[in-house]
Scaffold this active site. Structure first.
Site, PDB file in Angstrom:
ATOM      1  N   HIS A 193       0.810  -1.023   0.112  1.00 48.93           N
ATOM      2  CA  HIS A 193      -0.090  -0.029   0.041  1.00 48.93           C
ATOM      3  C   HIS A 193       1.110   1.238  -0.078  1.00 48.93           C
ATOM      4  O   HIS A 193       0.642   2.246  -0.895  1.00 48.93           O
ATOM      5  CB  HIS A 193      -0.936  -0.061   1.132  1.00 48.93           C
ATOM      6  N   GLU A 194       1.934   1.376   0.747  1.00 54.99           N
ATOM      7  CA  GLU A 194       2.823   2.455   0.765  1.00 54.99           C
ATOM      8  C   GLU A 194       3.655   2.532  -0.489  1.00 54.99           C
ATOM      9  O   GLU A 194       4.077   3.681  -0.714  1.00 54.99           O
ATOM     10  CB  GLU A 194       3.590   2.405   2.313  1.00 54.99           C
ATOM     11  N   HIS A 248       1.945   4.555  -2.744  1.00 56.93           N
ATOM     12  CA  HIS A 248       2.343   6.019  -2.508  1.00 56.93           C
ATOM     13  C   HIS A 248       3.654   6.523  -2.862  1.00 56.93           C
ATOM     14  O   HIS A 248       3.794   7.444  -3.747  1.00 56.93           O
ATOM     15  CB  HIS A 248       2.004   6.544  -1.239  1.00 56.93           C
TER      16      HIS A 248
END
Length: 446
Positions: free
Chosen positions: A24-25, A28
């Protein structure tokens, strides 16, 4: 052995969730670096740093509390406006305004020479949205991949035409509702038992019509009530035939998932259909790729329903946790509850290993879809809150341009810090409630 399997199930899901958070990170991190934003940290967890290593301008590491993760980018907030003499203007409106001033100043203090055009708030709106949606869409991608593995690699559990049980007699729906579970001398013999069918037999044709699924066989049995027909079956690799006359009997009406349909009084709804007295074995049947996205869509719809009704769902959880009521198995749960479910699945030694692994994969896939939906909620500090702020900036700049007014500049997300802190406190409270409920009143699926 059961304890070891339970622990392995918990570890499987724990690692799966940890990897999902890390990816998920990454969702980003990658677009942020692609758009030249200076990323100072990529961290898994919160609290004190356990391990880190700096690569280029970014520090990568792990924190002590593995309850999430974050990517730190410079320039999340625009700088404070300054007075003519260069001093930062201090607001006299109170603590909340001071929070915003201090947050902006902290962001300014992190800047280094060359960062002027590498700050997050100066990016075009569409780039900021891509960065903030990168995390949730990574979870969506993981969910789609895991459901593809589940459906195409393992398959879904479906009833087959191989018999799991053959009843000796016919027990009507009303008799079963009254508590009768064994045959009596007055109960008629079940047609399948009279025809000589045994558990393990595979029915290949009924009334001269080939059958490939339990649904097809059930429909033919229902339609053949009172008629003498031929049933073709395979036993130990040998084909055989027998005459059979399905009885017209009262059977409970069930949903697609097998749960009984109840009337307004809470009693089982029944109907008269053909019946021979057999139960089917279940097996994993692989599905085509076209079934993956519909399955993901159904899960997303179900999760969205829980999120939309989250206040009521949490109230139900609280009521169950502090009373004798049972938990709703379709309600929200914490990672503790998910881990417990994973352990129960893994320790079911009577189930084939393939089925247990498939269920665990589906569980991690569902968690990722839940992370996708939850992070789209348009409230800070969630990703959806940043997206909402960027869209609002685009809207007000568009109106200013349309009406030939001065550009209002970037939307100051620091003004929303009080809301951010309030939402964060609510999220921590929600997490504490769910963890408590999962310990004292866990969801039981089995």
């Amino acid at each position: 052995m059961s304890v070891l399997l339970f622990v392995l199930g918990v570890l499987f899901v724990a690692v799966g969730i940890a990897v999902s958070i890390a990816l998920h990170e990454v969702g980003h991190l990658v677009p942020a670096k692609a758009f030249k934003v200076r990323v100072t940290q990529y961290m898994i967890g919160f609290g004190p740093t356990v391990f880190s290593r700096k690569r280029g301008e970014t520090e990568y590491g792990f924190k002590a509390l593995p309850l999430g993760g974050y990517v730190s980018m410079v320039g999340m907030f625009p700088p404070n406006k300054e007075t003519a003499d260069g001093d930062v203007r201090r607001s006299s409106t109170g603590m909340f305004q001071q929070l915003a001033v201090d947050a902006r100043q902290a962001e300014t203090d992190r800047l280094e020479p060359g960062d002027e055009n590498r700050v997050f708030y100066k990016l075009p709106v569409w780039k900021r949205i891509i960065i903030m949606l990168g995390g949730p869409f990574m979870n969506l991608l993981i969910g789609v991949v895991l459901f593809a593995v589940l459906l195409m690699g393992f398959g879904t559990s479906q009833s087959t035409t191989t018999l799991a049980s053959v009843s000796e007699c016919v027990v009507t729906g009303s008799q079963a509702a009254a508590g009768q579970s064994e045959c009596t001398d007055t109960d008629p013999a079940a047609p399948a038992h009279e025809a000589g069918l045994l558990p393990g037999d595979t029915i290949t044709a009924f009334d001269g019509k080939p059958v490939a699924s339990w649904a097809e066989l059930s429909e033919l049995i229902r339609e053949a009530a009172g008629r003498s027909v031929t049933v073709t079956y395979e036993r130990d690799g040998v084909q055989a035939e027998a005459g059979i006359t399905p009885l017209l009997t009262e059977r409970p009406v069930t949903e697609e998932d097998g749960t009984p349909v109840l009337d307004d009084g809470g009693n089982p709804v029944t109907q008269e259909v053909g019946f021979i007295g057999v139960g089917s074995q279940t097996a994993l049947v692989r599905q085509p790729a076209t079934e993956v996205l519909p399955m993901v869509g159904e899960n997303l719809q179900s999760i969205a329903g829980v999120v939309i009704n989250l206040p009521q769902r949490l109230a139900d959880v609280a009521q169950a946790a502090f009373s004798t009521e049972e938990r709703d198995p379709n309600g929200p749960m914490s990672v503790v509850g998910v881990g417990r479910i994973a352990g129960e699945i893994s320790s079911m030694e009577e189930a084939p290993v393939q089925n247990r692994v498939a269920t665990l994969i589906g569980l991690v896939g569902s968690v990722n879809l839940a992370l996708f939906v939850f992070n789209l909620i348009p409230l800070l500090p969630l990703d959806g809150g940043h997206v909402a702020g960027a869209l609002w900036e685009s809207l007000r700049r568009g109106f200013a341009k349309l009406f030939k007014r001065p550009d209002p500049g970037p939307f100051d997300m620091a003004k929303l810090l009080p809301v951010t802190y309030a939402v964060a406190v609510l999220l921590m409270g929600m997490g504490a409630l769910l963890i408590y409920a999962d310990i004292v009143k866990p969801v039981s699926l089995f």
